[in-house]
Design a protein around this motif. Structure first.
Motif, PDB file in Angstrom:
ATOM      1  N   ALA A 173       0.827  -1.213   0.000  1.00 47.48           N
ATOM      2  CA  ALA A 173       0.000   0.000   0.000  1.00 47.48           C
ATOM      3  C   ALA A 173       0.857   1.257   0.000  1.00 47.48           C
ATOM      4  O   ALA A 173       0.591   2.211  -0.740  1.00 47.48           O
ATOM      5  CB  ALA A 173      -0.933  -0.009   1.205  1.00 47.48           C
ATOM      6  N   SER A 174       1.919   1.248   0.813  1.00 44.80           N
ATOM      7  CA  SER A 174       2.787   2.420   0.911  1.00 44.80           C
ATOM      8  C   SER A 174       3.514   2.688  -0.400  1.00 44.80           C
ATOM      9  O   SER A 174       3.556   3.832  -0.890  1.00 44.80           O
ATOM     10  CB  SER A 174       3.809   2.197   2.034  1.00 44.80           C
ATOM     11  N   GLU A 175       4.076   1.633  -1.008  1.00 49.83           N
ATOM     12  CA  GLU A 175       4.845   1.821  -2.238  1.00 49.83           C
ATOM     13  C   GLU A 175       3.947   2.209  -3.413  1.00 49.83           C
ATOM     14  O   GLU A 175       4.321   3.041  -4.239  1.00 49.83           O
ATOM     15  CB  GLU A 175       5.627   0.545  -2.558  1.00 49.83           C
ATOM     16  N   ILE A 176       2.763   1.605  -3.479  1.00 56.28           N
ATOM     17  CA  ILE A 176       1.845   1.929  -4.571  1.00 56.28           C
ATOM     18  C   ILE A 176       1.315   3.352  -4.413  1.00 56.28           C
ATOM     19  O   ILE A 176       1.229   4.117  -5.388  1.00 56.28           O
ATOM     20  CB  ILE A 176       0.703   0.899  -4.640  1.00 56.28           C
ATOM     21  N   ARG A 177       0.986   3.739  -3.184  1.00 57.32           N
ATOM     22  CA  ARG A 177       0.519   5.112  -2.930  1.00 57.32           C
ATOM     23  C   ARG A 177       1.593   6.126  -3.336  1.00 57.32           C
ATOM     24  O   ARG A 177       1.309   7.141  -3.982  1.00 57.32           O
ATOM     25  CB  ARG A 177       0.178   5.288  -1.445  1.00 57.32           C
ATOM     26  N   THR A 178       2.841   5.839  -2.984  1.00 59.97           N
ATOM     27  CA  THR A 178       3.953   6.728  -3.337  1.00 59.97           C
ATOM     28  C   THR A 178       4.141   6.792  -4.850  1.00 59.97           C
ATOM     29  O   THR A 178       4.397   7.859  -5.413  1.00 59.97           O
ATOM     30  CB  THR A 178       5.256   6.246  -2.665  1.00 59.97           C
ATOM     31  N   GLY A 179       4.003   5.629  -5.515  1.00 59.76           N
ATOM     32  CA  GLY A 179       4.133   5.590  -6.973  1.00 59.76           C
ATOM     33  C   GLY A 179       3.126   6.493  -7.665  1.00 59.76           C
ATOM     34  O   GLY A 179       3.446   7.162  -8.657  1.00 59.76           O
ATOM     35  N   PHE A 180       1.901   6.507  -7.147  1.00 63.25           N
ATOM     36  CA  PHE A 180       0.882   7.409  -7.680  1.00 63.25           C
ATOM     37  C   PHE A 180       1.251   8.861  -7.369  1.00 63.25           C
ATOM     38  O   PHE A 180       1.307   9.707  -8.271  1.00 63.25           O
ATOM     39  CB  PHE A 180      -0.481   7.095  -7.058  1.00 63.25           C
ATOM     40  N   ALA A 181       1.496   9.164  -6.087  1.00 64.13           N
ATOM     41  CA  ALA A 181       1.646  10.542  -5.618  1.00 64.13           C
ATOM     42  C   ALA A 181       2.833  11.260  -6.243  1.00 64.13           C
ATOM     43  O   ALA A 181       2.767  12.455  -6.543  1.00 64.13           O
ATOM     44  CB  ALA A 181       1.764  10.557  -4.098  1.00 64.13           C
ATOM     45  N   LYS A 182       3.936  10.547  -6.448  1.00 65.80           N
ATOM     46  CA  LYS A 182       5.149  11.194  -6.957  1.00 65.80           C
ATOM     47  C   LYS A 182       5.162  11.332  -8.478  1.00 65.80           C
ATOM     48  O   LYS A 182       6.109  11.869  -9.036  1.00 65.80           O
ATOM     49  CB  LYS A 182       6.386  10.415  -6.498  1.00 65.80           C
ATOM     50  N   ASN A 183       4.114  10.850  -9.124  1.00 66.82           N
ATOM     51  CA  ASN A 183       4.106  10.889 -10.580  1.00 66.82           C
ATOM     52  C   ASN A 183       2.803  11.457 -11.140  1.00 66.82           C
ATOM     53  O   ASN A 183       2.325  11.046 -12.199  1.00 66.82           O
ATOM     54  CB  ASN A 183       4.357   9.482 -11.128  1.00 66.82           C
ATOM     55  N   GLY A 184       2.230  12.403 -10.412  1.00 63.56           N
ATOM     56  CA  GLY A 184       1.075  13.130 -10.924  1.00 63.56           C
ATOM     57  C   GLY A 184      -0.252  12.426 -10.763  1.00 63.56           C
ATOM     58  O   GLY A 184      -1.234  12.791 -11.417  1.00 63.56           O
ATOM     59  N   GLY A 185      -0.310  11.400  -9.903  1.00 56.79           N
ATOM     60  CA  GLY A 185      -1.565  10.689  -9.685  1.00 56.79           C
ATOM     61  C   GLY A 185      -1.947  10.687  -8.220  1.00 56.79           C
ATOM     62  O   GLY A 185      -1.269  11.285  -7.391  1.00 56.79           O
ATOM     63  N   ASN A 186      -3.047  10.047  -7.899  1.00 59.13           N
ATOM     64  CA  ASN A 186      -3.405   9.874  -6.497  1.00 59.13           C
ATOM     65  C   ASN A 186      -4.209   8.585  -6.318  1.00 59.13           C
ATOM     66  O   ASN A 186      -5.085   8.265  -7.124  1.00 59.13           O
ATOM     67  CB  ASN A 186      -4.182  11.072  -5.950  1.00 59.13           C
ATOM     68  N   LEU A 187      -3.863   7.856  -5.276  1.00 60.86           N
ATOM     69  CA  LEU A 187      -4.536   6.605  -4.967  1.00 60.86           C
ATOM     70  C   LEU A 187      -5.866   6.912  -4.307  1.00 60.86           C
ATOM     71  O   LEU A 187      -5.958   7.762  -3.425  1.00 60.86           O
ATOM     72  CB  LEU A 187      -3.653   5.775  -4.027  1.00 60.86           C
ATOM     73  N   GLY A 188      -6.923   6.231  -4.740  1.00 62.49           N
ATOM     74  CA  GLY A 188      -8.250   6.458  -4.176  1.00 62.49           C
ATOM     75  C   GLY A 188      -8.730   5.257  -3.382  1.00 62.49           C
ATOM     76  O   GLY A 188      -7.970   4.331  -3.089  1.00 62.49           O
ATOM     77  N   GLU A 189     -10.013   5.263  -3.054  1.00 63.76           N
ATOM     78  CA  GLU A 189     -10.619   4.148  -2.326  1.00 63.76           C
ATOM     79  C   GLU A 189     -10.996   3.034  -3.300  1.00 63.76           C
ATOM     80  O   GLU A 189     -11.228   3.282  -4.482  1.00 63.76           O
ATOM     81  CB  GLU A 189     -11.881   4.627  -1.589  1.00 63.76           C
ATOM     82  N   THR A 190     -11.072   1.820  -2.786  1.00 62.62           N
ATOM     83  CA  THR A 190     -11.518   0.700  -3.618  1.00 62.62           C
ATOM     84  C   THR A 190     -12.922   0.989  -4.143  1.00 62.62           C
ATOM     85  O   THR A 190     -13.813   1.354  -3.394  1.00 62.62           O
ATOM     86  CB  THR A 190     -11.534  -0.607  -2.798  1.00 62.62           C
ATOM     87  N   GLY A 191     -13.093   0.866  -5.460  1.00 61.88           N
ATOM     88  CA  GLY A 191     -14.384   1.143  -6.083  1.00 61.88           C
ATOM     89  C   GLY A 191     -14.477   2.502  -6.725  1.00 61.88           C
ATOM     90  O   GLY A 191     -15.462   2.795  -7.416  1.00 61.88           O
ATOM     91  N   CYS A 192     -13.440   3.344  -6.542  1.00 60.94           N
ATOM     92  CA  CYS A 192     -13.537   4.720  -7.060  1.00 60.94           C
ATOM     93  C   CYS A 192     -13.455   4.776  -8.584  1.00 60.94           C
ATOM     94  O   CYS A 192     -13.934   5.733  -9.193  1.00 60.94           O
ATOM     95  CB  CYS A 192     -12.492   5.632  -6.423  1.00 60.94           C
TER      96      CYS A 192
END
Length: 249
Positions: free
Chosen positions: A109-128
């Motif tokens: 969860a931490s690595e995937i969230r960082t991958g989104f955040a540092k590259n112009g994206g954002n991790l959302g809730e399941t189902g978003c």
């Protein structure tokens, strides 16, 4: 039903396959081990394992690696992997689904969230974003196996719902519950192993992105794909051939 694949760029496929081969084999091995652990090591009675092995063979994974992955599932001290789906948004408001097989939920969860955040994206809730996709079966054959017209007819007879052919591949889509039957029928009809046979998240509609968005988006996907816990990445973006050529220069 038939036509040029407008989904060619949806599931990011890199040109530098050799560099990524060991990472790809690692992910294929993990899927084989999990499939064998969940449904047993007998491919005849375990459809998920059968599909995982077919995909591994289609990617030229050595037989020894496949057998090792199956045997690993029968050991007493093998890792326990959790299957988790992450959803979020990439550059340009694109919808992204990341499938993970991990032995450490917090790390994933931490690595995937960082991958989104540092590259112009954002991790959302399941189902978003998953409501914008449909879970379907996808079978990919090399283009040289059959002509586009021949593959269209064979796929129709096998029970497929959609076919997209281009100079490199035939991509056949079917209902998720029909994946095993359609794969078996097409393998028998063509006399060839598919490059891939698996369940995917197929977008109901796609967003065409411009050059700058595509550059940021593919960078984000590269970062996510390099994570050991990430198995598959899907998105609702479409990148034109012209932009793909510019990106590869």
């Amino acid at each position: 039903m038939a036509g040029h694949s407008k989904f060619k760029n949806i599931m990011h496929r890199k040109g530098a396959q050799d560099k990524k081969r060991s990472s790809m084999f690692s992910k294929l091995s993990k899927e084989i081990t999990v499939a064998a652990k969940m449904g047993g090591p007998d491919m005849d009675s375990n459809p998920r394992l059968r599909l995982a092995v077919q995909t591994a063979r289609g990617q030229s994974m050595p037989k020894d690696n496949i057998e090792r992955a199956i045997n690993k599932s029968m050991g007493g001290d093998e890792e326990n992997y959790d299957e988790i789906r992450y959803e979020g948004f990439g550059p340009g408001g694109t919808a992204i689904i990341v499938e993970s097989l991990t032995d450490n939920r917090n790390r994933a969860a931490s690595e995937i969230r960082t991958g989104f955040a540092k590259n112009g994206g954002n991790l959302g809730e399941t189902g978003c974003v998953s409501y914008q996709f449909e879970k379907v079966g996808e079978i990919i054959f090399d283009a040289e196996v059959k002509s586009a017209d021949e593959m269209f007819e064979l796929a129709l007879e096998a029970g497929a719902e959609d076919v997209a052919s281009d100079d490199e591949t035939h991509e056949i889509y079917c209902a998720m519950e029909d994946l095993q039957d359609v794969t078996a029928a097409l393998t028998a009809a063509t006399g060839a192993e598919p490059k891939s046979a698996k369940l995917i998240w197929k977008p109901e509609n796609t967003i065409e992105v411009d050059l700058e968005t595509a550059r940021k988006l593919l960078k984000m996907i590269d970062v996510l794909d390099d994570l050991d816990d990430v198995q598959n990445i899907y998105g609702n973006y479409e990148i034109s051939e012209e932009i793909m050529e510019q990106l590869s220069e």
